[in-house]
Design a protein around this motif. Structure first.
Motif, PDB file in Angstrom:
ATOM      1  N   VAL A  76     -16.387  25.762 -28.630  1.00 20.37           N
ATOM      2  CA  VAL A  76     -16.359  27.136 -28.136  1.00 20.37           C
ATOM      3  C   VAL A  76     -15.394  27.150 -26.954  1.00 20.37           C
ATOM      4  O   VAL A  76     -15.113  26.110 -26.365  1.00 20.37           O
ATOM      5  N   SER A  77     -14.887  28.316 -26.609  1.00 17.74           N
ATOM      6  CA  SER A  77     -13.958  28.349 -25.472  1.00 17.74           C
ATOM      7  C   SER A  77     -14.027  29.689 -24.764  1.00 17.74           C
ATOM      8  O   SER A  77     -14.510  30.682 -25.316  1.00 17.74           O
ATOM      9  N   ILE A  78     -13.569  29.686 -23.543  1.00 17.80           N
ATOM     10  CA  ILE A  78     -13.432  30.918 -22.769  1.00 17.80           C
ATOM     11  C   ILE A  78     -12.127  30.803 -21.995  1.00 17.80           C
ATOM     12  O   ILE A  78     -11.765  29.713 -21.541  1.00 17.80           O
ATOM     13  N   VAL A  79     -11.414  31.906 -21.894  1.00 15.72           N
ATOM     14  CA  VAL A  79     -10.176  31.931 -21.118  1.00 15.72           C
ATOM     15  C   VAL A  79     -10.359  32.908 -19.973  1.00 15.72           C
ATOM     16  O   VAL A  79     -10.739  34.061 -20.185  1.00 15.72           O
ATOM     17  N   ALA A  90      -8.385  34.154  -7.483  1.00 19.87           N
ATOM     18  CA  ALA A  90      -9.377  33.750  -6.486  1.00 19.87           C
ATOM     19  C   ALA A  90     -10.781  34.143  -6.936  1.00 19.87           C
ATOM     20  O   ALA A  90     -11.744  33.424  -6.670  1.00 19.87           O
ATOM     21  N   ASP A  91     -10.912  35.285  -7.629  1.00 22.16           N
ATOM     22  CA  ASP A  91     -12.234  35.710  -8.089  1.00 22.16           C
ATOM     23  C   ASP A  91     -12.804  34.773  -9.146  1.00 22.16           C
ATOM     24  O   ASP A  91     -14.011  34.585  -9.239  1.00 22.16           O
ATOM     25  N   ALA A  92     -11.906  34.224  -9.985  1.00 27.67           N
ATOM     26  CA  ALA A  92     -12.389  33.392 -11.087  1.00 27.67           C
ATOM     27  C   ALA A  92     -12.652  31.948 -10.649  1.00 27.67           C
ATOM     28  O   ALA A  92     -13.378  31.219 -11.315  1.00 27.67           O
ATOM     29  N   LEU A  93     -12.088  31.568  -9.508  1.00 29.34           N
ATOM     30  CA  LEU A  93     -12.194  30.170  -9.061  1.00 29.34           C
ATOM     31  C   LEU A  93     -13.649  29.678  -8.981  1.00 29.34           C
ATOM     32  O   LEU A  93     -13.971  28.623  -9.548  1.00 29.34           O
ATOM     33  N   PRO A  94     -14.545  30.433  -8.308  1.00 26.00           N
ATOM     34  CA  PRO A  94     -15.933  29.941  -8.263  1.00 26.00           C
ATOM     35  C   PRO A  94     -16.600  29.899  -9.638  1.00 26.00           C
ATOM     36  O   PRO A  94     -17.465  29.053  -9.880  1.00 26.00           O
ATOM     37  N   ILE A  95     -16.188  30.792 -10.549  1.00 31.42           N
ATOM     38  CA  ILE A  95     -16.779  30.765 -11.896  1.00 31.42           C
ATOM     39  C   ILE A  95     -16.346  29.486 -12.608  1.00 31.42           C
ATOM     40  O   ILE A  95     -17.153  28.801 -13.241  1.00 31.42           O
ATOM     41  N   ILE A  96     -15.075  29.144 -12.465  1.00 34.31           N
ATOM     42  CA  ILE A  96     -14.554  27.927 -13.099  1.00 34.31           C
ATOM     43  C   ILE A  96     -15.257  26.692 -12.537  1.00 34.31           C
ATOM     44  O   ILE A  96     -15.688  25.805 -13.272  1.00 34.31           O
ATOM     45  N   GLU A  97     -15.414  26.687 -11.190  1.00 34.21           N
ATOM     46  CA  GLU A  97     -16.114  25.564 -10.551  1.00 34.21           C
ATOM     47  C   GLU A  97     -17.544  25.448 -11.085  1.00 34.21           C
ATOM     48  O   GLU A  97     -18.031  24.352 -11.359  1.00 34.21           O
ATOM     49  N   ILE A 156     -22.687  29.710 -18.421  1.00 33.41           N
ATOM     50  CA  ILE A 156     -22.270  30.168 -17.099  1.00 33.41           C
ATOM     51  C   ILE A 156     -23.509  30.732 -16.432  1.00 33.41           C
ATOM     52  O   ILE A 156     -24.089  31.707 -16.903  1.00 33.41           O
ATOM     53  N   LYS A 157     -23.924  30.090 -15.336  1.00 31.80           N
ATOM     54  CA  LYS A 157     -25.197  30.464 -14.729  1.00 31.80           C
ATOM     55  C   LYS A 157     -24.992  31.320 -13.492  1.00 31.80           C
ATOM     56  O   LYS A 157     -24.147  31.029 -12.658  1.00 31.80           O
ATOM     57  N   ARG A 158     -25.805  32.368 -13.382  1.00 33.61           N
ATOM     58  CA  ARG A 158     -25.704  33.260 -12.232  1.00 33.61           C
ATOM     59  C   ARG A 158     -25.936  32.496 -10.918  1.00 33.61           C
ATOM     60  O   ARG A 158     -25.196  32.656  -9.958  1.00 33.61           O
ATOM     61  N   ASP A 159     -26.962  31.648 -10.909  1.00 37.33           N
ATOM     62  CA  ASP A 159     -27.296  30.955  -9.671  1.00 37.33           C
ATOM     63  C   ASP A 159     -26.161  30.068  -9.196  1.00 37.33           C
ATOM     64  O   ASP A 159     -25.877  29.975  -8.004  1.00 37.33           O
ATOM     65  N   SER A 160     -25.493  29.382 -10.149  1.00 39.83           N
ATOM     66  CA  SER A 160     -24.422  28.466  -9.764  1.00 39.83           C
ATOM     67  C   SER A 160     -23.262  29.225  -9.148  1.00 39.83           C
ATOM     68  O   SER A 160     -22.662  28.774  -8.176  1.00 39.83           O
ATOM     69  N   VAL A 161     -22.918  30.384  -9.729  1.00 39.07           N
ATOM     70  CA  VAL A 161     -21.802  31.152  -9.193  1.00 39.07           C
ATOM     71  C   VAL A 161     -22.205  31.786  -7.860  1.00 39.07           C
ATOM     72  O   VAL A 161     -21.444  31.738  -6.881  1.00 39.07           O
ATOM     73  N   SER A 162     -23.414  32.340  -7.787  1.00 41.14           N
ATOM     74  CA  SER A 162     -23.879  32.981  -6.550  1.00 41.14           C
ATOM     75  C   SER A 162     -23.811  32.017  -5.374  1.00 41.14           C
ATOM     76  O   SER A 162     -23.383  32.368  -4.283  1.00 41.14           O
ATOM     77  N   GLU A 163     -24.252  30.783  -5.629  1.00 42.40           N
ATOM     78  CA  GLU A 163     -24.256  29.758  -4.592  1.00 42.40           C
ATOM     79  C   GLU A 163     -22.838  29.523  -4.056  1.00 42.40           C
ATOM     80  O   GLU A 163     -22.634  29.337  -2.869  1.00 42.40           O
ATOM     81  N   ARG A 164     -21.854  29.574  -4.955  1.00 38.57           N
ATOM     82  CA  ARG A 164     -20.475  29.303  -4.539  1.00 38.57           C
ATOM     83  C   ARG A 164     -19.823  30.465  -3.816  1.00 38.57           C
ATOM     84  O   ARG A 164     -18.952  30.256  -2.986  1.00 38.57           O
ATOM     85  N   ASP A 201     -23.462  39.206 -10.197  1.00 34.43           N
ATOM     86  CA  ASP A 201     -23.960  39.852 -11.408  1.00 34.43           C
ATOM     87  C   ASP A 201     -23.209  39.250 -12.596  1.00 34.43           C
ATOM     88  O   ASP A 201     -21.978  39.195 -12.581  1.00 34.43           O
ATOM     89  N   VAL A 202     -23.955  38.800 -13.607  1.00 30.53           N
ATOM     90  CA  VAL A 202     -23.316  38.127 -14.745  1.00 30.53           C
ATOM     91  C   VAL A 202     -22.230  39.012 -15.374  1.00 30.53           C
ATOM     92  O   VAL A 202     -21.212  38.519 -15.845  1.00 30.53           O
ATOM     93  N   GLN A 203     -22.422  40.324 -15.322  1.00 27.30           N
ATOM     94  CA  GLN A 203     -21.410  41.217 -15.908  1.00 27.30           C
ATOM     95  C   GLN A 203     -20.065  41.158 -15.196  1.00 27.30           C
ATOM     96  O   GLN A 203     -19.052  41.558 -15.749  1.00 27.30           O
ATOM     97  N   GLU A 204     -20.067  40.660 -13.961  1.00 26.15           N
ATOM     98  CA  GLU A 204     -18.804  40.556 -13.227  1.00 26.15           C
ATOM     99  C   GLU A 204     -17.820  39.614 -13.920  1.00 26.15           C
ATOM    100  O   GLU A 204     -16.630  39.637 -13.616  1.00 26.15           O
ATOM    101  N   ILE A 205     -18.328  38.801 -14.817  1.00 28.59           N
ATOM    102  CA  ILE A 205     -17.428  37.884 -15.512  1.00 28.59           C
ATOM    103  C   ILE A 205     -16.385  38.660 -16.312  1.00 28.59           C
ATOM    104  O   ILE A 205     -15.262  38.188 -16.513  1.00 28.59           O
TER     105      ILE A 205
END
Lengths: 89, 332
Positions: free
Chosen positions: A5-8, A13-20, A48-56, A62-66
């Motif tokens: 599976v993949s995601i692009v 800067a907004d996507a950086l914490p999601i990638i991390e 992709i977990k909400r908690d992991s991104v929120s922490e960063r 909000d998951v929809q922000e993806i």
């Protein structure tokens, strides 16, 4: 061997914490940097977990922000308040 | 015929600034917060010492008795730099603007019981002077403090305080029909009313603390930890039986802000206390002193507003503060 599976995501800067967050939650994920895009592939499943991104980012994410950073994906989506899962079902 | 567009990937020579790469030990893309905050503090090549304090360099870590091996362990959990700070406060401000409009349209302030309205004037309007004092203290922390993680967040905090003082002024003008009479009376109360004098005394004493880290503990942990939950929490809860929903809506910024700001205050105190037992002793001592002052300051105000309920309300607030201090690693 499960199909990939993949995601692009946009390389911003907004996507950086999601990638991390994806990298740390999905040890099998392979990250390819392309011009202004980042492609992440993993066998079978990507979470992709909400908690992991929120922490960063230091606030509630909000998951929809993806959607603001996502370019495309391949796989079936299972999305709820806490996580965004891509897999083949 | 199909055309294939070929992408050429150019690898950037570096992902971030050298000082950021050195700090994190790798050249990876850094967040804006990291780039705007870490290792920004000027540390060397100071030419002149300040003439008002020649024993110090112009930026000097020895201005506080707190010792830190690294002044960049105070990460702000909100990760505020100019951009994120403004976005966060702009959306909070929008909410309050809407609330002001709603309170005005529905005449919510006119529905408050007359007797309680006088109490609101007594306890809320003079708080603008308390917030102004908090603004002064945080500007001082920004001025004398060391390490951008603390000083930039203190500057944001100082601006918040000015903003809250302005909301209170705006409420005062809404109450007195834009004559300014409520604000004049609020100032007179702050200077003359017996139940405010202990608070004013504590605020004015906090202006002359010599150690900026003590100012931080006194203002942002101890005084705020008592005054904010008391005024915007306990007094507000008591006001519900007097039809004071309008006041709740207008002061929602303060309650939201208090939660938000405490995340930063807690992170700073926790990191400093965890550094060494000397730090912990100093912080605990400062907290003990200023918690005592805050209790003394709040008691007469609570008594004036809540009457015989005051003791219970003050105890709730102090218990919360003590539990919080315990979690931060401070000792009795």
């Amino acid at each position: 061997m499960a199909r990939n599976v993949s995601i692009v995501l946009q390389d911003t800067a907004d996507a950086l914490p999601i990638i991390e967050a994806i990298k740390s939650d999905n040890p099998d994920a392979e990250v390819q940097n392309m011009p202004s895009l980042v492609r992440i592939e993993a066998p079978g499943k990507l979470v992709i977990k909400r908690d992991s991104v929120s922490e960063r980012i230091g606030r509630d994410w909000d998951v929809q922000e993806i959607q603001l950073s996502m370019v495309t994906l391949s796989g079936n989506i299972d999305e709820d308040d806490d996580q965004f899962v891509i897999s083949w079902q | 015929m199909s055309i294939q567009i070929k992408g050429l990937s150019l690898e950037p020579r570096r992902q971030t600034y050298s000082h950021i790469a050195r700090r994190f030990g790798e050249d990876r893309p850094a967040t804006r917060y990291e780039e705007a905050t870490y290792d920004i503090q000027a540390v060397t090549n100071f030419h002149y010492r300040p003439i008002y304090a020649p024993e110090y360099e112009i930026h000097d870590p020895s201005r506080t008795a707190i010792n830190m091996a690294d002044w960049y362990v105070f990460k702000d959990p909100r990760q505020f730099y100019y951009g994120t700070y403004n976005m966060s406060r702009a959306s909070m401000n929008e909410t309050i603007d809407r609330h002001f409009k709603m309170v005005d349209e529905r005449g919510l302030l006119d529905q408050i019981d007359a007797g309680w309205m006088q109490k609101v004037r007594d306890y809320l309007i003079p708080m603008r002077h308390y917030e102004w004092g908090a603004n002064m203290n945080n500007i001082l922390i920004c001025d004398y403090g060391y390490g951008t993680q603390i000083t930039s967040a203190a500057a944001f905090c100082a601006m918040d305080r000015l903003g809250m003082a302005q909301y209170i002024s705006r409420l005062g003008l809404a109450i007195d029909g834009n004559t300014g009479e409520a604000l004049e009376q609020g100032r007179t109360d702050w200077v003359e009313a017996p139940y405010w004098q202990a608070t004013r005394h504590a605020v004015e004493d906090s202006f002359v603390i010599q150690d900026w880290f003590e100012t931080f503990v006194a203002q942002n942990l101890a005084l705020d930890g008592v005054m904010h939950p008391l005024v915007f929490g306990e007094f507000d809860a008591a006001s519900q039986s007097h039809n004071a929903m309008g006041i709740t809506l207008i002061t929602q910024f303060m309650t939201d802000w208090f939660k938000d700001n405490n995340r930063w205050v807690d992170a700073v105190v926790k990191a400093a206390a965890a550094e060494s037992s000397d730090n912990k002793k100093l912080l605990s001592g400062w907290f003990k002193t200023w918690r005592g002052r805050a209790e003394e300051a709040a008691a007469p105000v609570a008594g004036h507003v809540l009457g015989d309920q005051a003791g219970a309300a003050l105890k709730t607030v102090l218990d919360q503060l003590d539990a919080r201090a315990g979690q931060l690693g401070l000792e009795d």
